[in-house]
Design an enzyme around this catalytic site. Structure first.
Site, PDB file in Angstrom:
ATOM      1  N   ASP A 170      20.369  14.129  20.695  1.00  0.00           N
ATOM      2  CA  ASP A 170      20.821  13.304  19.537  1.00  0.00           C
ATOM      3  C   ASP A 170      19.892  12.853  18.694  1.00  0.00           C
ATOM      4  O   ASP A 170      18.632  12.948  18.890  1.00  0.00           O
ATOM      5  CB  ASP A 170      21.425  12.112  20.297  1.00  0.00           C
ATOM      6  CG  ASP A 170      22.949  12.131  20.490  1.00  0.00           C
ATOM      7  OD1 ASP A 170      23.434  13.313  20.352  1.00  0.00           O
ATOM      8  OD2 ASP A 170      23.549  11.425  21.186  1.00  0.00           O
TER       9      ASP A 170
ATOM     10  N   LYS B 275      24.188  13.537  14.109  1.00  0.00           N
ATOM     11  CA  LYS B 275      25.303  13.357  13.019  1.00  0.00           C
ATOM     12  C   LYS B 275      24.831  14.256  11.979  1.00  0.00           C
ATOM     13  O   LYS B 275      25.873  14.876  11.256  1.00  0.00           O
ATOM     14  CB  LYS B 275      25.609  12.174  12.721  1.00  0.00           C
ATOM     15  CG  LYS B 275      26.164  11.041  13.802  1.00  0.00           C
ATOM     16  CD  LYS B 275      27.678  10.950  13.846  1.00  0.00           C
ATOM     17  CE  LYS B 275      28.303  10.301  15.000  1.00  0.00           C
ATOM     18  NZ  LYS B 275      27.806   9.333  15.480  1.00  0.00           N
TER      19      LYS B 275
ATOM     20  N   MET C  93      25.599  -0.778  16.180  1.00  0.00           N
ATOM     21  CA  MET C  93      26.142  -0.179  15.166  1.00  0.00           C
ATOM     22  C   MET C  93      26.609  -1.076  13.994  1.00  0.00           C
ATOM     23  O   MET C  93      27.485  -0.767  13.472  1.00  0.00           O
ATOM     24  CB  MET C  93      27.276   0.868  15.506  1.00  0.00           C
ATOM     25  CG  MET C  93      26.636   2.170  16.481  1.00  0.00           C
ATOM     26  SD  MET C  93      28.022   2.922  17.124  1.00  0.00           S
ATOM     27  CE  MET C  93      28.534   1.963  18.418  1.00  0.00           C
TER      28      MET C  93
HETATM   29  N1  SAH Z   1      24.267   5.004  24.059  1.00  0.00           N
HETATM   30  C1  SAH Z   1      23.238   4.061  23.048  1.00  0.00           C
HETATM   31  C2  SAH Z   1      23.825   3.490  21.873  1.00  0.00           C
HETATM   32  C3  SAH Z   1      24.416   4.534  20.952  1.00  0.00           C
HETATM   33  S1  SAH Z   1      25.122   3.799  19.287  1.00  0.00           S
HETATM   34  C4  SAH Z   1      22.907   2.778  24.130  1.00  0.00           C
HETATM   35  O1  SAH Z   1      23.249   2.806  25.139  1.00  0.00           O
HETATM   36  O2  SAH Z   1      21.763   2.402  23.711  1.00  0.00           O
HETATM   37  C5  SAH Z   1      23.960   3.866  18.454  1.00  0.00           C
HETATM   38  C6  SAH Z   1      23.374   2.439  18.372  1.00  0.00           C
HETATM   39  O3  SAH Z   1      22.482   1.749  19.208  1.00  0.00           O
HETATM   40  C7  SAH Z   1      22.595   1.926  17.235  1.00  0.00           C
HETATM   41  O4  SAH Z   1      23.532   1.651  15.828  1.00  0.00           O
HETATM   42  C8  SAH Z   1      21.834   0.726  17.339  1.00  0.00           C
HETATM   43  O5  SAH Z   1      22.754  -0.483  17.371  1.00  0.00           O
HETATM   44  C9  SAH Z   1      21.579   0.840  19.017  1.00  0.00           C
HETATM   45  N2  SAH Z   1      20.477   1.255  19.003  1.00  0.00           N
HETATM   46  C10 SAH Z   1      19.976   2.418  19.375  1.00  0.00           C
HETATM   47  N3  SAH Z   1      18.661   2.634  19.834  1.00  0.00           N
HETATM   48  C11 SAH Z   1      18.273   1.446  19.032  1.00  0.00           C
HETATM   49  C12 SAH Z   1      16.642   1.147  19.263  1.00  0.00           C
HETATM   50  N4  SAH Z   1      15.520   1.769  19.359  1.00  0.00           N
HETATM   51  N5  SAH Z   1      16.580   0.007  18.420  1.00  0.00           N
HETATM   52  C13 SAH Z   1      17.842  -0.958  18.077  1.00  0.00           C
HETATM   53  N6  SAH Z   1      18.943  -0.618  18.295  1.00  0.00           N
HETATM   54  C14 SAH Z   1      19.359   0.808  18.738  1.00  0.00           C
END
Ligand code: SAH
Length: 266
Positions: free
Chosen positions: A46, A68, A183
């Site tokens: 991803d 995406k 998100m």
């Molecule tokens: N499966 C992932 C979430 C995917 S949805 C998990 O468990 O973390 C994507 C969202 O994850 C982003 O919009 C943000 O809100 C969060 N996210 C992912 N990586 C991040 C990071 N390094 N710092 C802050 N938020 C993060």
């Protein structure tokens, strides 16, 4: 007959591993995740994946970007990923589907697992540190401090809070001690307004954590009332999480204590 046996052997499907890559920094993947990554024939990854992780792949590994904005667009994306995983596994290859955070926390890992199972492909879900947990740790926010309440809600802020797609129970969330919104940047202002309208105190501490655990991580501190404006002023970009609740108060306290301890040592 030998030909037939050979063919059967080569067409036995490979396993698809749905692997969580952790919250950001490459070395926050699990040991099992890294081991599988190193031995995979195909890696489908991803947008949130640290490029450092891809250096771990073997030379023969096929790498497929399924972010995406990359592999394909629109609502065909998820189906195309599903088919790719099934097709490669049917060739007998070991496939790693590498996802940010944990594969099943707002990561559609459940849907991919269902699809694989329905098509007779063996799979295994390998957990990862989800970004809510990683971001809070990196920001010195003790998510379930005993003095900060007894529950945490993980919330998606993806849907427009005023659209019928959004089925969040705002009154329920406003009554929670601590919530983390994934998100949520696009609708940040209305998300905090919904919580305040539903009765959450406007001076409840809040933080936005951008690019958590990466070298360029940023943390914006505020309250339920101020956090949306502060995040806009700071031009916060995705990925970021919003944390609201008493747990955020302990960040200041920890930082102050750490500072005092450093002074004593100096
Ligand atoms: N499966 C992932 C979430 C995917 S949805 C998990 O468990 O973390 C994507 C969202 O994850 C982003 O919009 C943000 O809100 C969060 N996210 C992912 N990586 C991040 C990071 N390094 N710092 C802050 N938020 C993060």
């Amino acid at each position: 007959l030998n030909d037939v046996t050979d063919q059967l052997a080569t067409t036995r499907p490979g396993t698809v591993y749905l692997v969580g890559a952790g919250p950001g920094a490459a070395d926050l993947i699990t040991v099992r995740g890294l081991r599988l990554l190193r031995s995979a024939d195909v890696v489908v990854y991803d947008a949130l994946i640290d490029p450092g992780l891809l250096e771990e792949l073997s030379l023969h590994a096929e790498r497929v970007y399924a972010g995406k904005r990359g592999y394909c667009v629109g609502n065909t994306l998820q189906e195309t990923i599903h088919d790719l995983l099934v097709n490669r596994a049917r060739e007998g290859l070991t496939v790693v589907r590498l996802k940010g955070g944990d594969p099943c926390v707002f990561g559609r890992g459940g849907e991919e697992a269902e699809y694989l199972a329905a098509h007779g492909i063996p799979f295994e879900i390998v957990p990862g540190v989800t970004s809510a947990v990683g971001a809070c740790a990196a920001a010195n926010i003790p998510l379930t401090h005993r003095d900060a309440g007894q529950a945490v809600a993980l919330v998606t802020g993806h849907f427009d809070p005023d659209s019928p797609d959004c089925r969040l129970n705002w009154a329920g969330l406003a009554g929670m001690s601590n919530i983390v919104v994934y998100m949520g940047l696009r609708h940040l202002e209305r998300i905090v307004a919904k919580l305040a309208d539903a009765g959450m105190a406007v001076d409840t501490p809040a933080a936005v954590i951008e690019r958590a655990t990466r070298p360029d991580q940023r943390i914006i501190d505020g309250t339920l009332e101020s956090i949306a404006g502060l995040a806009t002023d700071a031009d916060v970009q995705a990925p970021a999480v919003l944390v609201v609740g008493e747990c955020v108060r302990f960040r200041e306290r920890l930082l102050a204590l750490a500072e005092r301890a450093a002074e004593v040592v100096a």
